[in-house]
Design an enzyme around this catalytic site. Structure first.
Site, PDB file in Angstrom:
ATOM      1  N   ASP A 155       0.833  -1.198   0.000  1.00  0.00           N
ATOM      2  CA  ASP A 155       0.000   0.000   0.000  1.00  0.00           C
ATOM      3  C   ASP A 155       0.870   1.251   0.000  1.00  0.00           C
ATOM      4  O   ASP A 155       1.989   1.219  -0.500  1.00  0.00           O
ATOM      5  CB  ASP A 155      -0.944  -0.027   1.218  1.00  0.00           C
ATOM      6  CG  ASP A 155      -2.327   0.521   0.898  1.00  0.00           C
ATOM      7  OD1 ASP A 155      -2.438   1.740   0.728  1.00  0.00           O
ATOM      8  OD2 ASP A 155      -3.278  -0.270   0.792  1.00  0.00           O
ATOM      9  N   HIS A 191      -3.721   6.022   3.270  1.00  0.00           N
ATOM     10  CA  HIS A 191      -4.505   4.850   2.898  1.00  0.00           C
ATOM     11  C   HIS A 191      -3.967   3.576   3.548  1.00  0.00           C
ATOM     12  O   HIS A 191      -4.716   2.772   4.128  1.00  0.00           O
ATOM     13  CB  HIS A 191      -4.502   4.720   1.373  1.00  0.00           C
ATOM     14  CG  HIS A 191      -5.356   3.647   0.815  1.00  0.00           C
ATOM     15  ND1 HIS A 191      -4.898   2.367   0.606  1.00  0.00           N
ATOM     16  CD2 HIS A 191      -6.640   3.656   0.390  1.00  0.00           C
ATOM     17  CE1 HIS A 191      -5.862   1.632   0.075  1.00  0.00           C
ATOM     18  NE2 HIS A 191      -6.935   2.392  -0.073  1.00  0.00           N
ATOM     19  N   SER A 414     -11.134  -1.324  -0.530  1.00  0.00           N
ATOM     20  CA  SER A 414      -9.794  -1.330   0.069  1.00  0.00           C
ATOM     21  C   SER A 414      -9.851  -1.746   1.527  1.00  0.00           C
ATOM     22  O   SER A 414      -8.891  -2.321   2.052  1.00  0.00           O
ATOM     23  CB  SER A 414      -9.164   0.063  -0.019  1.00  0.00           C
ATOM     24  OG  SER A 414      -8.574   0.281  -1.261  1.00  0.00           O
TER      25      SER A 414
END
Length: 552
Positions: A155, A191, A414
């Site tokens: 990520d 994120h 996600s």
């Protein structure tokens, strides 16, 4: 939060943003008796107090900043002020039930409501998937938390100094490697920290918040494999280099699970797609690879409206990205829990990407998990992209003494994927001999199909086998033989005296959730009463999911 995919097939972080329009309250009528007026200024729970003097905790919304006049009114009502939030024009107080109407009738009070119990979505996620029961322990079995299992997070990075990743002042992020090419360090986007928090956050910083925001496997270790920059963008080559590194270092860090909440458009069959080939090799090396399906599951065309006035959008099929189109990975779509622990009212989130896959026409996703309004750890880096773009999604504490800027409200597939990655860590904690194929087979066998998902084809392309049941998956993993990695075709999968009939219903959210009878074959396991490992069995009837799951 969805970003445009550039011409060079850059990878994107799969995050959906839910924009909630502000609600405007209707003005109270100018005429009418005081009782009718007060009822509109007090919550429905207070419509019948029957003169009770029992104390209730209330939230008093004041007209303007709380002041001495409100304090005086509380004293006269025999109330006790607990807190005052000037920025929110709200007082928290304990008052007798029979005094609520009088307080609500004041001209300097806008509304009085009870201090209702609230569950944020990460806490709710653990409850509605059965994770809470697994962590705390079930009859005849101790709790598991993923200890000893390592999850690699591909990520934008992990904020390793976040308290939710610390155990006895030592970070559970045991290694960090950077393939992003970015000059900024840590998780400058935000994120990756959220994804890691859903999978394995401890919730240690939750004190003073509305709920405990522990992740699914709070005892698991993490490896930070950074492949996306501060804008959530990377290249396929970044990911390939990272997967290569992971396979080489799998034994060193005991990496058993990899989470890839990223995607790119499908341009060729999984047989030739470079990213699909890479994840296939990872799976063959013994690593369970979990991927998000994507957030392209609907168009902007409105086809109708729900009872609450929200829009119904035209569904978009064939939108699963790479590497989620690989049959070797576990591809995860998103559900909306509608803020309840019950599973019967859960639906597939409209944004969740749907199958079939391009070129190969496989049914994806394989499974679905909560992915809307998920509260998890927030990056502790300065000026992160997500926090700057969506400051309203920073979760605020309910106590003035609580740490701030430590949790964020996320949505998107996600954040569904790490629910599954964390569940896999729990399964491996319960039975370390499970192979990637057995893990996938157990997950889809124990999943529960959601109702009201359209036709059979629409349902399959939207949810695959259904909503994850972590409790049942861990129970099944415990029942599998302890040498599962040495099974050959024809061997029984379960321990002696265990059959499919041994698995009773689980109570989740007050509902009995039974073991599904839909999946009769998955990834080499034939689910008869005593499941057996097979060698590429193909049955003529039923519906094939991916290239290794069959539904009755």
């Amino acid at each position: 939060m969805l970003r445009k995919i550039s011409a060079y097939l850059s990878l994107i972080s799969l995050v959906a943003v839910t924009l909630v329009p502000a609600m405007t309250a209707s003005a109270a009528p100018r005429n009418g008796n005081q009782q009718r007026h007060v009822e509109k200024k007090a919550a429905p729970e207070f419509s019948k107090t029957n003169g009770s003097t029992a104390t209730v905790r209330v939230l008093i919304q004041t007209k303007g900043t709380p002041n001495a006049n409100h304090d005086g009114a509380l004293t006269r009502a025999h109330g006790n002020k607990r807190a005052s939030y000037d920025e929110l024009n709200t007082i928290v107080a304990d008052v007798p039930l029979n005094e609520v109407a009088g307080l609500a009738a004041r001209s300097d009070v806008l509304y009085v409501a009870p201090d209702r119990p609230v569950k944020a979505q990460m806490n709710l996620t653990n409850d509605t998937t059965g994770v809470t029961q697994v962590q705390s322990g079930q009859p005849g079995a101790s709790g598991v938390d993923g200890k000893g299992v390592t999850i690699a997070i591909f990520d934008s990075g992990i904020s390793a100094n976040h308290p939710d990743f610390l155990t006895k002042n030592k970070s559970r992020v045991i290694a960090s490697v950077d393939f992003s090419g970015s000059k900024r360090r840590g998780d400058a986007d935000g994120h990756g920290t959220g994804v890691a928090g859903v999978a394995a956050g401890s919730g240690a910083t939750s004190g003073g918040y509305a709920a405990n925001y522990a992740g699914v496997a709070p005892g698991a270790n993490l490896v930070d494999v950074r492949v996306l920059d501060e804008n959530g963008i990377g290249r396929t080559s970044n990911v390939l280099a990272a997967i290569n590194w992971m396979i080489q270092n799998r034994a060193r860090y005991n990496i058993r699970v990899a989470n890839l909440s990223l995607s790119m458009p499908v341009r060729e069959s999984f047989h030739t797609d470079p990213l699909c080939k890479a994840v296939e090799l990872a799976v063959r090396s013994g690593i369970v690879v979990v991927c998000s399906s994507g957030n392209l599951g609907r168009t902007d065309v409105i086809t109708g409206y729900n009872a609450d006035g929200s829009a119904i959008y035209q569904m978009a099929y064939g939108t699963v990205g790479s590497p989620g189109n690989s049959p070797y990975v576990i591809t995860v779509g998103a559900t909306d829990s509608h803020e309840t622990v019950r599973r019967s009212d859960d639906t597939v989130a409209s944004f969740s990407s749907k199958g079939p896959t391009h070129f190969d026409h496989l049914v994806k996703p394989d499974i679905v998990a909560p992915g809307r309004r998920i509260v998890a750890a927030m990056s502790q880096e300065v000026n992160t992209t997500l926090a700057n773009e969506y400051p309203a999604r920073i979760v605020q504490p309910v106590s003035s003494s609580a740490a701030r800027n430590v949790y964020f409200n996320y949505s998107g597939t996600s954040f569904s994927a790490p629910v599954i990655a964390g569940t896999v860590a729990l399964m491996l904690d319960a039975n370390k001999s499970l192979t990637p194929s057995l893990v996938k087979a157990i997950l889809v066998k124990t999943a529960q199909a959601l109702p009201n998902s359209g036709s059979k084809a629409q349902s399959l392309f939207s949810q695959g086998a259904g909503l994850v049941n972590a409790g049942a998956a861990v129970n099944f993993a415990r029942a599998v033989v302890p040498n599962a990695d040495h099974l050959v075709a024809g061997n029984n999968v379960l321990r002696a005296n265990n059959t499919l009939k041994s698995f009773g219903a689980m109570n989740i959210g007050g509902e009995n959730v039974k073991l599904s009878s839909r999946v009769i074959y998955a990834d080499g396991v034939l689910f008869k009463n005593q499941p057996v490992l097979t060698d590429g069995i193909m049955l003529s009837d039923g519906i094939m999911l991916s290239d290794g799951i069959m539904l009755s």
